[in-house]
Design a protein around this motif. Structure first.
Motif, PDB file in Angstrom:
ATOM      1  N   GLN A   7       0.848  -1.164   0.076  1.00 41.16           N
ATOM      2  CA  GLN A   7       0.206   0.025   0.085  1.00 41.16           C
ATOM      3  C   GLN A   7       0.866   1.266   0.036  1.00 41.16           C
ATOM      4  O   GLN A   7       1.991   1.359   0.750  1.00 41.16           O
ATOM      5  CB  GLN A   7      -0.902   0.061   1.262  1.00 41.16           C
ATOM      6  N   GLY A  10      -1.243   4.613   4.014  1.00 42.58           N
ATOM      7  CA  GLY A  10      -2.449   3.957   4.474  1.00 42.58           C
ATOM      8  C   GLY A  10      -2.103   3.014   5.828  1.00 42.58           C
ATOM      9  O   GLY A  10      -0.902   3.030   6.247  1.00 42.58           O
ATOM     10  N   ARG A  11      -2.939   2.506   6.072  1.00 39.92           N
ATOM     11  CA  ARG A  11      -2.792   1.773   7.654  1.00 39.92           C
ATOM     12  C   ARG A  11      -2.008   0.523   7.423  1.00 39.92           C
ATOM     13  O   ARG A  11      -1.575  -0.020   8.401  1.00 39.92           O
ATOM     14  CB  ARG A  11      -4.071   1.173   8.212  1.00 39.92           C
ATOM     15  N   LEU A  12      -1.921  -0.079   6.198  1.00 40.87           N
ATOM     16  CA  LEU A  12      -0.897  -1.160   5.924  1.00 40.87           C
ATOM     17  C   LEU A  12       0.678  -0.761   5.691  1.00 40.87           C
ATOM     18  O   LEU A  12       1.610  -1.473   5.795  1.00 40.87           O
ATOM     19  CB  LEU A  12      -1.091  -1.733   4.767  1.00 40.87           C
ATOM     20  N   ARG A  49      -2.787   1.808  -4.297  1.00 39.71           N
ATOM     21  CA  ARG A  49      -3.801   1.738  -3.430  1.00 39.71           C
ATOM     22  C   ARG A  49      -4.135   0.315  -3.249  1.00 39.71           C
ATOM     23  O   ARG A  49      -4.072  -0.722  -3.837  1.00 39.71           O
ATOM     24  CB  ARG A  49      -5.188   2.199  -4.325  1.00 39.71           C
ATOM     25  N   ASP A  50      -4.561   0.086  -1.858  1.00 40.08           N
ATOM     26  CA  ASP A  50      -4.773  -1.244  -1.360  1.00 40.08           C
ATOM     27  C   ASP A  50      -5.452  -2.140  -2.086  1.00 40.08           C
ATOM     28  O   ASP A  50      -5.644  -3.445  -2.439  1.00 40.08           O
ATOM     29  CB  ASP A  50      -4.921  -1.296   0.368  1.00 40.08           C
ATOM     30  N   ASP A  51      -6.635  -1.460  -2.391  1.00 42.35           N
ATOM     31  CA  ASP A  51      -7.658  -2.094  -3.449  1.00 42.35           C
ATOM     32  C   ASP A  51      -7.285  -2.588  -4.611  1.00 42.35           C
ATOM     33  O   ASP A  51      -7.946  -3.693  -5.146  1.00 42.35           O
ATOM     34  CB  ASP A  51      -8.800  -1.189  -3.807  1.00 42.35           C
ATOM     35  N   GLY A  68      -4.895  -6.394   3.065  1.00 40.04           N
ATOM     36  CA  GLY A  68      -5.813  -6.831   4.361  1.00 40.04           C
ATOM     37  C   GLY A  68      -6.442  -7.861   3.701  1.00 40.04           C
ATOM     38  O   GLY A  68      -7.058  -7.857   2.599  1.00 40.04           O
ATOM     39  N   ASN A  70      -9.557  -8.538   4.541  1.00 39.52           N
ATOM     40  CA  ASN A  70     -10.879  -7.966   4.300  1.00 39.52           C
ATOM     41  C   ASN A  70     -11.050  -7.548   2.794  1.00 39.52           C
ATOM     42  O   ASN A  70     -12.023  -7.851   2.194  1.00 39.52           O
ATOM     43  CB  ASN A  70     -11.089  -6.794   5.225  1.00 39.52           C
ATOM     44  N   VAL A  71     -10.053  -6.808   2.145  1.00 43.91           N
ATOM     45  CA  VAL A  71     -10.064  -6.525   0.644  1.00 43.91           C
ATOM     46  C   VAL A  71     -10.037  -7.732   0.033  1.00 43.91           C
ATOM     47  O   VAL A  71     -10.593  -8.082  -1.061  1.00 43.91           O
ATOM     48  CB  VAL A  71      -8.739  -5.365   0.246  1.00 43.91           C
ATOM     49  N   SER A  88      -1.889  -5.349  11.203  1.00 47.67           N
ATOM     50  CA  SER A  88      -3.113  -4.731  10.825  1.00 47.67           C
ATOM     51  C   SER A  88      -4.306  -5.540  11.087  1.00 47.67           C
ATOM     52  O   SER A  88      -5.044  -5.605  10.332  1.00 47.67           O
ATOM     53  CB  SER A  88      -3.124  -4.504   9.321  1.00 47.67           C
ATOM     54  N   LYS A  89      -4.529  -5.929  12.402  1.00 53.27           N
ATOM     55  CA  LYS A  89      -5.533  -6.985  12.772  1.00 53.27           C
ATOM     56  C   LYS A  89      -6.814  -5.739  12.951  1.00 53.27           C
ATOM     57  O   LYS A  89      -6.687  -4.769  13.815  1.00 53.27           O
ATOM     58  CB  LYS A  89      -5.133  -7.550  14.227  1.00 53.27           C
ATOM     59  N   CYS A  90      -7.892  -6.254  12.377  1.00 50.46           N
ATOM     60  CA  CYS A  90      -9.046  -5.444  12.557  1.00 50.46           C
ATOM     61  C   CYS A  90     -10.138  -6.442  12.282  1.00 50.46           C
ATOM     62  O   CYS A  90     -10.112  -7.471  12.118  1.00 50.46           O
ATOM     63  CB  CYS A  90      -9.041  -4.009  11.781  1.00 50.46           C
ATOM     64  N   TYR A 117     -18.117  -2.930   1.650  1.00 47.16           N
ATOM     65  CA  TYR A 117     -17.781  -4.219   1.684  1.00 47.16           C
ATOM     66  C   TYR A 117     -18.957  -5.129   1.398  1.00 47.16           C
ATOM     67  O   TYR A 117     -19.500  -5.852   2.268  1.00 47.16           O
ATOM     68  CB  TYR A 117     -17.073  -4.927   2.823  1.00 47.16           C
ATOM     69  N   ILE A 156     -15.066  -1.414   9.065  1.00 46.20           N
ATOM     70  CA  ILE A 156     -13.767  -1.597   9.546  1.00 46.20           C
ATOM     71  C   ILE A 156     -13.621  -0.908  11.020  1.00 46.20           C
ATOM     72  O   ILE A 156     -13.812  -0.017  10.831  1.00 46.20           O
ATOM     73  CB  ILE A 156     -12.420  -1.317   8.789  1.00 46.20           C
ATOM     74  N   SER A 158     -11.143  -1.181  14.763  1.00 48.48           N
ATOM     75  CA  SER A 158     -10.183  -1.871  15.619  1.00 48.48           C
ATOM     76  C   SER A 158     -10.404  -1.466  16.858  1.00 48.48           C
ATOM     77  O   SER A 158     -10.829  -2.590  17.619  1.00 48.48           O
ATOM     78  CB  SER A 158      -8.898  -1.493  15.076  1.00 48.48           C
TER      79      SER A 158
HETATM   80  P1  ATP Z   1      -5.975   3.090  -0.068  1.00 47.26           P
HETATM   81  O1  ATP Z   1      -5.819   4.592  -0.549  1.00 47.26           O
HETATM   82  O2  ATP Z   1      -4.773   2.225  -0.216  1.00 47.26           O
HETATM   83  O3  ATP Z   1      -7.183   2.708  -0.868  1.00 47.26           O
HETATM   84  P2  ATP Z   1      -7.789   2.778   2.391  1.00 47.26           P
HETATM   85  O4  ATP Z   1      -8.085   4.135   3.050  1.00 47.26           O
HETATM   86  O5  ATP Z   1      -8.484   2.094   1.671  1.00 47.26           O
HETATM   87  O6  ATP Z   1      -6.184   3.150   1.517  1.00 47.26           O
HETATM   88  P3  ATP Z   1      -6.713   2.194   5.018  1.00 47.26           P
HETATM   89  O7  ATP Z   1      -7.764   2.680   5.890  1.00 47.26           O
HETATM   90  O8  ATP Z   1      -5.245   2.783   4.843  1.00 47.26           O
HETATM   91  O9  ATP Z   1      -7.167   1.816   3.633  1.00 47.26           O
HETATM   92  O10 ATP Z   1      -6.619   0.615   5.430  1.00 47.26           O
HETATM   93  C1  ATP Z   1      -5.907  -0.390   4.788  1.00 47.26           C
HETATM   94  C2  ATP Z   1      -5.937  -1.737   5.286  1.00 47.26           C
HETATM   95  O11 ATP Z   1      -5.662  -1.593   6.903  1.00 47.26           O
HETATM   96  C3  ATP Z   1      -7.800  -2.099   5.641  1.00 47.26           C
HETATM   97  O12 ATP Z   1      -8.172  -2.662   4.294  1.00 47.26           O
HETATM   98  C4  ATP Z   1      -7.664  -3.074   6.826  1.00 47.26           C
HETATM   99  O13 ATP Z   1      -7.021  -4.158   6.396  1.00 47.26           O
HETATM  100  C5  ATP Z   1      -6.551  -2.295   7.552  1.00 47.26           C
HETATM  101  N1  ATP Z   1      -6.896  -1.593   8.564  1.00 47.26           N
HETATM  102  C6  ATP Z   1      -8.119  -0.589   8.390  1.00 47.26           C
HETATM  103  N2  ATP Z   1      -8.143   0.065   9.658  1.00 47.26           N
HETATM  104  C7  ATP Z   1      -7.562  -0.206  10.687  1.00 47.26           C
HETATM  105  C8  ATP Z   1      -7.361  -0.327  12.008  1.00 47.26           C
HETATM  106  N3  ATP Z   1      -7.930   0.894  12.473  1.00 47.26           N
HETATM  107  N4  ATP Z   1      -6.402  -1.044  12.673  1.00 47.26           N
HETATM  108  C9  ATP Z   1      -5.700  -1.847  11.856  1.00 47.26           C
HETATM  109  N5  ATP Z   1      -5.993  -2.071  10.601  1.00 47.26           N
HETATM  110  C10 ATP Z   1      -6.845  -1.417   9.829  1.00 47.26           C
END
Ligand code: ATP
Ligand code: MG
Length: 283
Positions: A7, A10-12, A49-51, A68, A70-71, A88-90, A117, A156, A158
């Protein structure tokens, strides 16, 4: 050279980059670059982008990726999983406004639910025998109830603080997620070998994260009792101390069992206990 997709921001991102760094792999990263070659390992990193990561890996544009679950599962690409990475546990949860009385999932029958989702949510509702209207939106899902778009959301979570600050309460857990390493199906022999080398390093880093190196002093007549209490890779190392009748014991303990073991060995006569982190662990 193996191509890894992670990614961009973002969060990853941070944990993904840290894992690569802890594997002893160096690269120059800049927020402007979308691609970088590692300097001491045959790896190229793509920042996306993670998606988009599951699709790029499925198509073989990237050989491997970190994303993740989830994605990954939402996009129906779980068969690409090599292994879970433990960060990145959620969870994906259903939430309703705090003021709404909620008894069971059946309360959502016929309701509108906003989510990013739709596939994971649909599968869960079907399993629970609930029929609801799913509104797919790409972000800011938490505001949907307050603007009248939906009676519930599925998003999502956490710590749950975002839900609370938007006046929502978590009512059902739909899916548990963590970061996963994924790989394209038909990697060449050469790339597979690089992946094996990378996995070897990842496992050494992961093992070390959970383990602590422990050193202690003990009177010689207590060595056996203390050794029995200490788990170790093989057997504890026992070295004589300069003081007659005393030895130093060295071993490795798991972080989860740590405090329980410390108490027991102290009671058994251990003194001067030192605990130090381990950087890499190969067994
Ligand atoms: P992008 O711009 O890459 O599309 P995004 O906004 O879709 O980013 P993020 O919010 O950065 O995604 O989250 C990326 C992944 O991190 C999520 O798909 C999930 O697996 C994990 N994640 C999301 N929220 C949390 C959280 N609060 N704590 C831990 N892990 C999370
Ligand atoms: Mg995204």
């Amino acid at each position: 050279m193996l191509r890894l997709a992670i990614q961009k921001s973002g969060r990853l991102s941070e944990d993904s980059l840290n894992l690569i760094r802890e594997c002893g792999i160096s690269f120059i990263s800049s927020s402007l670059k979308l691609k970088t070659e590692c300097t001491n390992f045959p790896l190229e990193i793509l920042f996306l982008r993670d998606d988009d990561i599951p699709g790029y890996v499925a198509d073989g544009v990237a050989d491997i990726g970190i994303v993740g679950e989830n994605v990954l599962v939402e996009e129906g690409k779980q068969e690409l999983t090599v292994e879970k990475l433990g960060f990145s546990k959620c969870r994906l949860s259903l939430a309703v406004p705090k003021s709404v009385e909620y008894n069971s999932i059946q309360d959502l029958n016929g309701k509108n639910i906003a989510t990013s989702y739709p596939n994971l949510l649909q599968a869960y509702l079907q399993e629970q025998g609930v029929q609801a209207h799913i509104h797919t939106i790409s972000g800011s899902v938490e505001i949907a109830p307050s603007i009248g778009l939906a009676e519930a959301i599925c998003d999502i979570v956490s710590s749950g603080s975002t839900l609370i600050s938007n006046g929502l309460k978590e009512v059902e857990r739909v899916f548990k997620s963590e970061a996963a390493l994924i790989a394209t199906k038909d990697l060449s022999q050469e790339k597979r070998e690089i992946l094996e080398k990378l996995l070897f390093r990842i496992h050494a880093v992961q093992r070390a994260r959970k383990a602590k190196y422990i050193l202690l002093n003990a009177p010689n007549d207590k060595i056996e009792e203390i050794s029995d209490l200490l788990p170790s890779v093989k057997a504890p190392t026992v070295l004589p101390l300069a003081e007659e009748g005393w030895s130093s014991l060295h071993s490795v303990v798991n972080e989860d069992d740590f405090w329980e073991i410390i108490e027991k060995i102290k009671d058994a006569g251990a003194q001067g206990i030192l605990v130090v982190p381990i950087e890499k662990m190969i067994i």
